[in-house]
Design an enzyme around this catalytic site. Structure first.
Site, PDB file in Angstrom:
ATOM      1  CB  CYS A   1      -0.863   0.051   1.249  1.00 14.85           C
ATOM      2  SG  CYS A   1      -2.011  -1.325   1.362  1.00 14.85           S
TER       3      CYS A   1
ATOM      4  N   GLY B   1      -0.832   0.456  -4.863  1.00  7.91           N
ATOM      5  CA  GLY B   1      -2.142  -0.087  -4.518  1.00  7.91           C
ATOM      6  C   GLY B   1      -3.197   0.483  -5.440  1.00  7.91           C
TER       7      GLY B   1
ATOM      8  CG  ASN C   1       3.085  -0.258   2.982  1.00  9.89           C
ATOM      9  OD1 ASN C   1       4.197   0.122   2.639  1.00  9.89           O
ATOM     10  ND2 ASN C   1       2.577  -1.367   2.517  1.00  9.89           N
ATOM     11  N   GLY C   2       1.666  -2.634   5.117  1.00 11.85           N
ATOM     12  CA  GLY C   2       2.332  -3.796   5.689  1.00 11.85           C
ATOM     13  C   GLY C   2       1.328  -4.867   6.022  1.00 11.85           C
TER      14      GLY C   2
ATOM     15  CE1 TYR D   1       5.367  -5.093 -10.440  1.00 13.15           C
ATOM     16  CE2 TYR D   1       4.678  -5.484  -8.184  1.00 13.15           C
ATOM     17  CZ  TYR D   1       4.355  -5.213  -9.499  1.00 13.15           C
ATOM     18  OH  TYR D   1       3.044  -5.049  -9.876  1.00 13.15           O
TER      19      TYR D   1
HETATM   20  O1  LIG Z   1       4.771 -13.752 -12.819  1.00 15.10           O
HETATM   21  P1  LIG Z   1       3.654 -12.799 -12.615  1.00 15.10           P
HETATM   22  O2  LIG Z   1       2.692 -13.316 -11.572  1.00 15.10           O
HETATM   23  O3  LIG Z   1       2.984 -12.399 -13.876  1.00 15.10           O
HETATM   24  O4  LIG Z   1       4.244 -11.519 -11.916  1.00 15.10           O
HETATM   25  C1  LIG Z   1       5.391 -10.837 -12.363  1.00 15.10           C
HETATM   26  C2  LIG Z   1       5.058  -9.721 -13.307  1.00 15.10           C
HETATM   27  O5  LIG Z   1       4.145  -8.787 -12.680  1.00 15.10           O
HETATM   28  C3  LIG Z   1       4.745  -7.527 -12.591  1.00 15.10           C
HETATM   29  O6  LIG Z   1       4.304  -6.674 -13.650  1.00 15.10           O
HETATM   30  P2  LIG Z   1       3.059  -5.693 -13.544  1.00 15.10           P
HETATM   31  O7  LIG Z   1       2.231  -5.810 -14.751  1.00 15.10           O
HETATM   32  O8  LIG Z   1       2.344  -5.897 -12.231  1.00 15.10           O
HETATM   33  O9  LIG Z   1       3.666  -4.225 -13.433  1.00 15.10           O
HETATM   34  P3  LIG Z   1       4.720  -3.369 -14.281  1.00 15.10           P
HETATM   35  O10 LIG Z   1       3.982  -2.741 -15.426  1.00 15.10           O
HETATM   36  O11 LIG Z   1       5.209  -2.365 -13.294  1.00 15.10           O
HETATM   37  O12 LIG Z   1       5.811  -4.253 -14.755  1.00 15.10           O
HETATM   38  C4  LIG Z   1       6.229  -7.757 -12.703  1.00 15.10           C
HETATM   39  O13 LIG Z   1       6.886  -6.620 -13.220  1.00 15.10           O
HETATM   40  C5  LIG Z   1       6.290  -8.919 -13.663  1.00 15.10           C
HETATM   41  O14 LIG Z   1       6.180  -8.468 -14.990  1.00 15.10           O
HETATM   42  N1  LIG Z   2      -0.384  -3.987   1.167  1.00 18.02           N
HETATM   43  C1  LIG Z   2      -0.606  -3.461   2.327  1.00 18.02           C
HETATM   44  O1  LIG Z   2       0.210  -2.729   2.856  1.00 18.02           O
HETATM   45  C2  LIG Z   2      -1.909  -3.865   2.979  1.00 18.02           C
HETATM   46  C3  LIG Z   2      -2.257  -3.187   4.287  1.00 18.02           C
HETATM   47  C4  LIG Z   2      -3.298  -3.994   5.066  1.00 18.02           C
HETATM   48  N2  LIG Z   2      -2.729  -5.227   5.546  1.00 18.02           N
HETATM   49  C5  LIG Z   2      -4.533  -4.238   4.214  1.00 18.02           C
HETATM   50  O2  LIG Z   2      -4.744  -5.325   3.758  1.00 18.02           O
HETATM   51  O3  LIG Z   2      -5.292  -3.346   3.988  1.00 18.02           O
HETATM   52 MG   LIG Z   3       5.952  -6.284 -15.114  1.00 16.24          MG
END
Ligand SMILES: O=P(O)(O)OC[C@H]1O[C@H](OP(=O)(O)OP(=O)(O)O)[C@H](O)[C@@H]1O
Ligand SMILES: NC(=O)CC[C@H](N)C(=O)O
Ligand SMILES: [Mg+2]
Length: 505
Positions: free
Chosen positions: A2, A28, A102-103, A259
């Site tokens: 988040c 998020g 967040n967490g 990421y």
């Molecule tokens: O193996 P998977 O479960 O598919 O997850 C990994 C993928 O998901 C993320 O991309 P995402 O589309 O979330 O965001 P980005 O546009 O920032 O790369 C990450 O960058 C990989 O491309």
């Molecule tokens: N990704 C997060 O930081 C989630 C915060 C909190 N545990 C929720 O689920 O809302």
């Molecule tokens: Mg990606």
């Protein structure tokens, strides 16, 4: 993950918090919320499911009056995805407190029981963040006087650290006092502090998950909030800080650098962008060493996060770097979407191949990580459809084999493509001609270079070591039963909105 933000200022903060949430949107996409304190010392709250631009209409913004406020963008890791579990959360005693988190807490279940049976507090949602708020409120309530001193607030945060396990970066407001922000004793989730001196010489303060939010709003970065530390800024703008943990350690989450975070952010004194470039250097060198006889014509990133890594790999290998995929800018991040069906269909809506870059070529595709394998499997298929001769894949992160319990929604080991599998099996599943992963030591070295003071990163998804030491197989089984994709899908169907507290609708 988040995103959280908080501002204490001397001018209305609604627009600034909105703007900050838009630059934290990548953390998020499911829900967003803003809470301010108005001139009559009342909270004004607007929270709902959706992107920031959908949740806040002009009428909501007008009502979010006040010079102090907090905001949240949500990617759920606990509880349900109902709008009543969007954040910030509110509790009316002592004084009135709102909180954004967040967490993820690893002992939420025990804390809920203790809050009810001993603290006589009812938590009406299944959110771990509302539990955290009530623990904080319970500890503040031990001081039976008004106003609370900074010492009291810091003592309450210290008591929170004693009871709560897991990951938490928190921003909170207390009516009649000001804003309090704190970070868990392992510093797993990021939190930065900044300031802005206004024309009359007074100082406004801001805390946020990532430094990019400070940059965007013209706040000057002061420093990262230290693991275990609390920051208290009174309504009058008086800042005090204190270390509230007995044995704080810096164990930031490694996956933030891979990421989650935006490349233009600095987290714990490390540029995310530079860390990604170094990931590219290390991985490029490994490819050059181990794939001597592979004939690579072109290096192509899988947009968007892997672009910085791929460009550096191309440089190391001395091969052309090409944008072989075009990203639809109106589709968000797929990995953080709820449900495998949605994630699968999003990949093709999001990415399309530039055929000219694939036809009759041996292509090296680069991604930052392979989690469930949703993206890589489909992208490899698309590369072949576009005419590629051979398709190789490189991942800037090592194999992700273990669940995450600290704020990334990977609760179920069996949903991870690398869980219990070796590289060759994964390669066959995603139908690549060759597959290579970064080594964990190389990844750590790439990230750590700018801040060697960090002794250990939180890297449980790669090695199964959980820094809070309270995570055992029983807990992981419990989490998996609660939060695997099927369980969440059933929960979404039967979801009812809980008690809607005061919400600027
Ligand atoms: O193996 P998977 O479960 O598919 O997850 C990994 C993928 O998901 C993320 O991309 P995402 O589309 O979330 O965001 P980005 O546009 O920032 O790369 C990450 O960058 C990989 O491309
Ligand atoms: N990704 C997060 O930081 C989630 C915060 C909190 N545990 C929720 O689920 O809302
Ligand atoms: Mg990606």
């Amino acid at each position: 993950m988040c995103g959280i933000v908080g501002i204490t200022g001397f001018m209305p903060v609604n627009q600034s918090i909105y703007d900050a949430l838009t630059v934290l949107q990548h953390r998020g996409q499911d829900a967003a919320g803003i809470c301010t304190i108005d001139a009559l010392n009342c909270f004004r709250l607007r929270k709902a499911n959706g992107l920031v631009s959908d949740v806040f209409e002009a009428r909501h913004m007008q009502r979010l009056q006040g010079n102090i406020g907090i905001g949240h963008v949500r990617y759920p890791t606990a509880g349900s995805s109902s709008a009543s579990e969007a954040q910030p959360f509110y509790v009316n005693s002592p004084y009135g407190i709102t909180l954004a988190h967040n967490g993820n807490l690893t002992n939420a279940h025990e804390l809920r029981k203790q809050l009810f049976e001993v603290g006589r507090r009812h938590v009406n949602t299944t959110s771990d963040s509302e539990i955290l708020l009530n623990i904080f409120a319970q500890e503040l309530d031990r001081f039976q006087h008004y106003p609370l001193e900074a010492d009291n607030i810091f003592a309450a945060v210290a008591a929170v650290h004693q009871q709560v396990r897991g990951a938490y970066a928190v921003v909170s407001m207390i009516i009649g006092h000001g804003m309090v922000a704190f970070r868990d004793p392992n510093g797993i989730r990021p939190l930065v502090l900044g300031k802005r001196v206004i024309a009359d010489g007074r100082t406004e303060y801001m805390v946020a998950s990532e430094s990019v939010a400070l940059d965007t709003l013209g706040f000057e970065f002061i420093r990262d909030v230290a693991p275990g530390e609390a920051v208290y800024i009174t309504e009058q703008g008086q800042l005090s800080t204190r270390q509230c943990a007995e044995n704080p350690k810096s164990n930031p989450c490694l996956f933030e650098y891979v990421y989650f975070a935006r490349p233009d952010s600095f987290l714990d004194k490390i540029s995310v962008y530079s860390a990604r470039v170094r990931m590219g250097t290390k991985l490029g060198e490994k490819i050059a060493r181990e794939w001597e006889d592979l004939d690579i014509d072109v290096v192509i990133p899988i947009p968007e996060t892997s672009t910085d890594v791929a460009l550096e790999i191309a440089r190391i290998l001395d091969k052309p770097y090409r944008q072989g995929f075009v990203k639809n800018r109106y589709v968000g991040r797929t990995f953080i979407m709820p449900g495998q069906h949605l994630r699968r269909s999003a990949v093709r809506r999001k990415l399309n191949a530039n055929r000219a870059e694939f036809r009759d070529k041996n292509v090296l595709l680069v991604d930052d990580s392979i989690v469930r394998g949703t993206t890589s499997e489909q992208i490899i298929e698309m590369a072949r459809e576009a005419g590629a001769k051979r398709v190789y894949l490189a991942s800037a992160a090592p194999e992700i084999r273990f669940p995450n319990v600290y704020g990334i929604d990977m609760p179920s080991a069996t949903e991870l493509i690398a869980h219990g599998r070796e590289v060759e099996e994964i390669r066959q599943l995603i139908k690549a001609d060759a597959l290579i992963f970064q080594d964990l030591d190389d990844l750590i070295e790439a990230v750590r270079e700018e801040n060697p003071d960090i002794a250990q990163f939180e890297c449980s998804v790669f090695n199964g070591v959980y820094v809070t030491k309270d995570v055992d197989q029983r807990y992981l089984d419990y989490l998996q039963s609660l939060r695997n994709d099927d369980a969440k899908a059933i929960a979404r169907q039967t979801e009812v909105e809980g008690l809607e507290l005061h919400n600027e609708g």
